[in-house]
Enzyme design. Structure first.
Site, PDB file in Angstrom:
ATOM      1  N   ASN A   1      -4.865   6.236  -1.676  1.00  0.00           N
ATOM      2  CA  ASN A   1      -4.311   6.617  -0.376  1.00  0.00           C
ATOM      3  C   ASN A   1      -3.676   8.006  -0.383  1.00  0.00           C
ATOM      4  O   ASN A   1      -3.355   8.547   0.665  1.00  0.00           O
ATOM      5  CB  ASN A   1      -3.317   5.565   0.121  1.00  0.00           C
ATOM      6  CG  ASN A   1      -4.046   4.366   0.692  1.00  0.00           C
ATOM      7  OD1 ASN A   1      -5.160   4.485   1.209  1.00  0.00           O
ATOM      8  ND2 ASN A   1      -3.443   3.194   0.570  1.00  0.00           N
TER       9      ASN A   1
ATOM     10  N   GLU B   1      -5.602  -1.084  -8.094  1.00  0.00           N
ATOM     11  CA  GLU B   1      -4.637  -0.159  -8.696  1.00  0.00           C
ATOM     12  C   GLU B   1      -3.479  -0.990  -9.247  1.00  0.00           C
ATOM     13  O   GLU B   1      -2.938  -1.840  -8.533  1.00  0.00           O
ATOM     14  CB  GLU B   1      -4.108   0.823  -7.648  1.00  0.00           C
ATOM     15  CG  GLU B   1      -5.152   1.802  -7.152  1.00  0.00           C
ATOM     16  CD  GLU B   1      -4.640   2.733  -6.046  1.00  0.00           C
ATOM     17  OE1 GLU B   1      -5.155   3.839  -5.933  1.00  0.00           O
ATOM     18  OE2 GLU B   1      -3.728   2.325  -5.283  1.00  0.00           O
TER      19      GLU B   1
ATOM     20  N   SER C   1       0.832  -1.211   0.000  1.00  0.00           N
ATOM     21  CA  SER C   1       0.000   0.000   0.000  1.00  0.00           C
ATOM     22  C   SER C   1       0.851   1.240   0.000  1.00  0.00           C
ATOM     23  O   SER C   1       0.395   2.302  -0.407  1.00  0.00           O
ATOM     24  CB  SER C   1      -0.844   0.061   1.274  1.00  0.00           C
ATOM     25  OG  SER C   1      -1.820  -0.912   1.282  1.00  0.00           O
TER      26      SER C   1
ATOM     27  N   HIS D   1      -2.444  -3.549  -6.442  1.00  0.00           N
ATOM     28  CA  HIS D   1      -2.942  -3.133  -5.128  1.00  0.00           C
ATOM     29  C   HIS D   1      -4.444  -3.340  -5.011  1.00  0.00           C
ATOM     30  O   HIS D   1      -5.237  -2.590  -5.569  1.00  0.00           O
ATOM     31  CB  HIS D   1      -2.563  -1.653  -4.900  1.00  0.00           C
ATOM     32  CG  HIS D   1      -2.909  -1.138  -3.556  1.00  0.00           C
ATOM     33  ND1 HIS D   1      -3.418   0.114  -3.324  1.00  0.00           N
ATOM     34  CD2 HIS D   1      -2.824  -1.726  -2.329  1.00  0.00           C
ATOM     35  CE1 HIS D   1      -3.632   0.276  -2.041  1.00  0.00           C
ATOM     36  NE2 HIS D   1      -3.278  -0.818  -1.409  1.00  0.00           N
TER      37      HIS D   1
HETATM   38  P1  NAI Z   1      -1.744  -9.834   7.384  1.00  0.00           P
HETATM   39  O1  NAI Z   1      -0.894  -9.546   8.561  1.00  0.00           O
HETATM   40  O2  NAI Z   1      -3.189 -10.119   7.552  1.00  0.00           O
HETATM   41  O3  NAI Z   1      -1.110 -11.070   6.568  1.00  0.00           O
HETATM   42  C1  NAI Z   1       0.251 -11.198   6.273  1.00  0.00           C
HETATM   43  C2  NAI Z   1       0.575 -12.683   6.230  1.00  0.00           C
HETATM   44  O4  NAI Z   1       1.886 -12.868   5.666  1.00  0.00           O
HETATM   45  C3  NAI Z   1       0.618 -13.366   7.608  1.00  0.00           C
HETATM   46  O5  NAI Z   1      -0.279 -14.442   7.603  1.00  0.00           O
HETATM   47  C4  NAI Z   1       2.064 -13.861   7.748  1.00  0.00           C
HETATM   48  O6  NAI Z   1       2.139 -15.116   8.399  1.00  0.00           O
HETATM   49  C5  NAI Z   1       2.487 -13.972   6.299  1.00  0.00           C
HETATM   50  N1  NAI Z   1       3.935 -13.890   6.071  1.00  0.00           N
HETATM   51  C6  NAI Z   1       4.804 -13.024   6.625  1.00  0.00           C
HETATM   52  N2  NAI Z   1       6.042 -13.252   6.138  1.00  0.00           N
HETATM   53  C7  NAI Z   1       5.940 -14.277   5.252  1.00  0.00           C
HETATM   54  C8  NAI Z   1       6.869 -14.991   4.442  1.00  0.00           C
HETATM   55  N3  NAI Z   1       8.137 -14.674   4.441  1.00  0.00           N
HETATM   56  N4  NAI Z   1       6.394 -16.002   3.665  1.00  0.00           N
HETATM   57  C9  NAI Z   1       5.090 -16.342   3.673  1.00  0.00           C
HETATM   58  N5  NAI Z   1       4.173 -15.693   4.443  1.00  0.00           N
HETATM   59  C10 NAI Z   1       4.599 -14.690   5.222  1.00  0.00           C
HETATM   60  O7  NAI Z   1      -1.517  -8.591   6.376  1.00  0.00           O
HETATM   61  P2  NAI Z   1      -2.526  -7.959   5.305  1.00  0.00           P
HETATM   62  O8  NAI Z   1      -3.390  -6.955   5.965  1.00  0.00           O
HETATM   63  O9  NAI Z   1      -3.128  -9.055   4.527  1.00  0.00           O
HETATM   64  O10 NAI Z   1      -1.504  -7.121   4.384  1.00  0.00           O
HETATM   65  C11 NAI Z   1      -0.610  -7.759   3.505  1.00  0.00           C
HETATM   66  C12 NAI Z   1      -0.044  -6.721   2.533  1.00  0.00           C
HETATM   67  O11 NAI Z   1      -1.107  -6.112   1.810  1.00  0.00           O
HETATM   68  C13 NAI Z   1       0.738  -5.587   3.182  1.00  0.00           C
HETATM   69  O12 NAI Z   1       1.766  -5.193   2.310  1.00  0.00           O
HETATM   70  C14 NAI Z   1      -0.311  -4.483   3.280  1.00  0.00           C
HETATM   71  O13 NAI Z   1       0.253  -3.192   3.330  1.00  0.00           O
HETATM   72  C15 NAI Z   1      -1.068  -4.689   1.985  1.00  0.00           C
HETATM   73  N6  NAI Z   1      -2.442  -4.195   1.985  1.00  0.00           N
HETATM   74  C16 NAI Z   1      -3.256  -4.322   3.084  1.00  0.00           C
HETATM   75  C17 NAI Z   1      -4.567  -3.848   3.045  1.00  0.00           C
HETATM   76  C18 NAI Z   1      -5.456  -3.983   4.243  1.00  0.00           C
HETATM   77  O14 NAI Z   1      -6.472  -3.279   4.300  1.00  0.00           O
HETATM   78  N7  NAI Z   1      -5.167  -4.873   5.207  1.00  0.00           N
HETATM   79  C19 NAI Z   1      -5.116  -3.206   1.844  1.00  0.00           C
HETATM   80  C20 NAI Z   1      -4.216  -3.233   0.698  1.00  0.00           C
HETATM   81  C21 NAI Z   1      -2.931  -3.672   0.805  1.00  0.00           C
END
Ligand code: NAI
Length: 386
Positions: free
Chosen positions: A189, A151, A118, A139
């Protein structure tokens, strides 16, 4: 043609993206370090799809087909046959680049490697690869299966043919694509910042209280949620961090300055709905103050926030962050704004926007209220965006 998709990270976003890709008929391998997270993701998908069956949106065969297309793995090596890998892990450049370096030797030369970041620079993430031309930003918005907008962000290194392929693929997945330049906050954003920032400023100046500002934006503007309700929904910690990241990334441009009010709430643990308290109190039986439904005050608040949003959208166009159509699509499909901001500017009158912004600038003498040159030029030439 993309038929096998690898997704790294099975949290909120990775799980949602997996559902979108499988629903569109792609084979998906959802990879996470943590087996418990994978089990939870699988269970959540079962619940989500069962609900869709109950509502009659899909039948039991379709549910089984979607579930059958998703494989779960803790081993990144299982992504070796993917044509596209989307990373949705923790928002850290260091962690993302490490994972990309681990991934690249495992996949084929034509595999496109994408990030769901993001706020990080796509160019910086791509630079971790031997072949950065295969990398770009895709995104999604939360919840990915419901939010129409995606995006697509080519980095300076990205090969145009990869961008074209991804734009087509994401459209085939039933989404609306907005192409954005690799700049802080991309479109949504960045352009949405004044919705929160100007509302907070109005509160801090004592012009109106929280419920009145929310009431003004909902009744005068038709926004589904007021800014404070929305910040409480997103989480004050998360929303503050995005603002601060964008502010820093823009070399401390005062237009994006974060608010102490929100910082203090975040520090106090008043994170919003998830902690039971934010701008509002969500604990059972709690009484929240009523809005002052004053028509003139409501109009003043709404106009001020609207012209600041329009200024941001216009400036994004002026700086070639995206096309006018994509800027408007991004805000209506990514954050459910009732109208695109540039179309709204045409309706409000570009000259009226300039007059309102100039009046704010004259009052405050702060760079935050500077009018985008494009609005001034358009007002002088009597032009409209569409
Ligand atoms: P989350 O914390 O829910 O999920 C991340 C997952 O990645 C966790 O399950 C973790 O175990 C796993 N993980 C971490 N390191 C890893 C690795 N080396 N190999 C495999 N798995 C690994 O995070 P979320 O909210 O899903 O965000 C993920 C990405 O998406 C971030 O970059 C965030 O900025 C972006 N994003 C998030 C949004 C939101 O509203 N939550 C919206 C748009 C983008």
């Amino acid at each position: 043609m993309i038929h096998q998709v690898g997704i790294i990270g099975a949290g909120t976003m990775g799980s949602g993206i997996a559902q979108v890709a499988a629903t569109a008929g792609c084979e998906v391998i959802l990879c996470d370090l943590n087996q418990t997270v994978l089990d939870a993701s699988k269970e959540k998908l079962e619940q989500v799809l069962s609900r869709l069956v109950v509502k009659g949106r899909i039948d039991a065969d379709e549910k089984a087909r979607i579930q059958g297309l998703i494989k779960y793995s803790t081993d990144i090596k299982d992504l070796s046959d993917a044509n596209l890998v989307i990373e949705a892990i923790v928002e850290s450049l260091e962690v993302k680049t490490k994972v990309f370096q681990q991934l690249e030797p495992l996949v084929g030369p034509d595999c496109i490697i994408a990030t769901n970041t993001s706020s990080l620079s796509v160019a910086a993430i791509a630079a971790s690869l031997v072949h950065p031309e295969r990398c770009l930003g895709i995104h999604f918005f939360n919840p990915a299966p419901l939010m129409k907008l995606v995006e697509v962000i080519p980095a300076v290194q990205t090969d145009q043919k990869n961008t074209d392929l991804i734009v087509q693929t994401i459209k085939d997945w039933g989404k609306v694509v907005a192409l954005a330049k690799d700049t802080p906050g991309f479109i949504v954003n960045r352009v949405a910042r004044p919705f929160y920032g100007e509302a907070l400023r109005i509160l801090e100046e004592g012009i109106a209280d929280v419920p009145t500002i929310d009431w003004a934006l909902k009744t005068k503007g038709g926004f589904r949620m007021g800014p404070f309700e929305l910040m409480d929904f997103i989480g004050n910690d998360v929303n503050y961090t995005v603002t601060e990241t964008v502010f820093r990334a823009f070399y401390y441009d005062p237009r994006y300055k974060p608010s102490f009010t929100q910082k203090r709430l975040s520090e106090a643990g008043y994170l919003g709905r998830k902690s039971g308290r934010g701008y509002y109190n969500y604990t059972e039986g709690a009484q929240n103050p009523e809005a002052t439904a004053d028509d003139a005050l409501g109009t003043l608040i709404f106009n001020r926030v609207l012209v600041m949003l329009i200024n941001e959208a216009a400036d994004a166009l002026y700086l070639n962050i995206a096309k006018a159509e994509d800027i408007d699509l991004a805000m209506t499909k990514g954050v459910n704004y009732p109208k695109g901001l540039l179309a709204w500017a045409d309706e409000f009158g570009i000259a009226n926007c300039v007059a309102a912004l100039d009046a704010l600038y004259d009052t405050y003498r702060e760079d935050r209220y500077r009018t985008s040159p494009i609005l001034r030029k358009m007002a002088e030439a009597n032009q409209t965006f569409f």
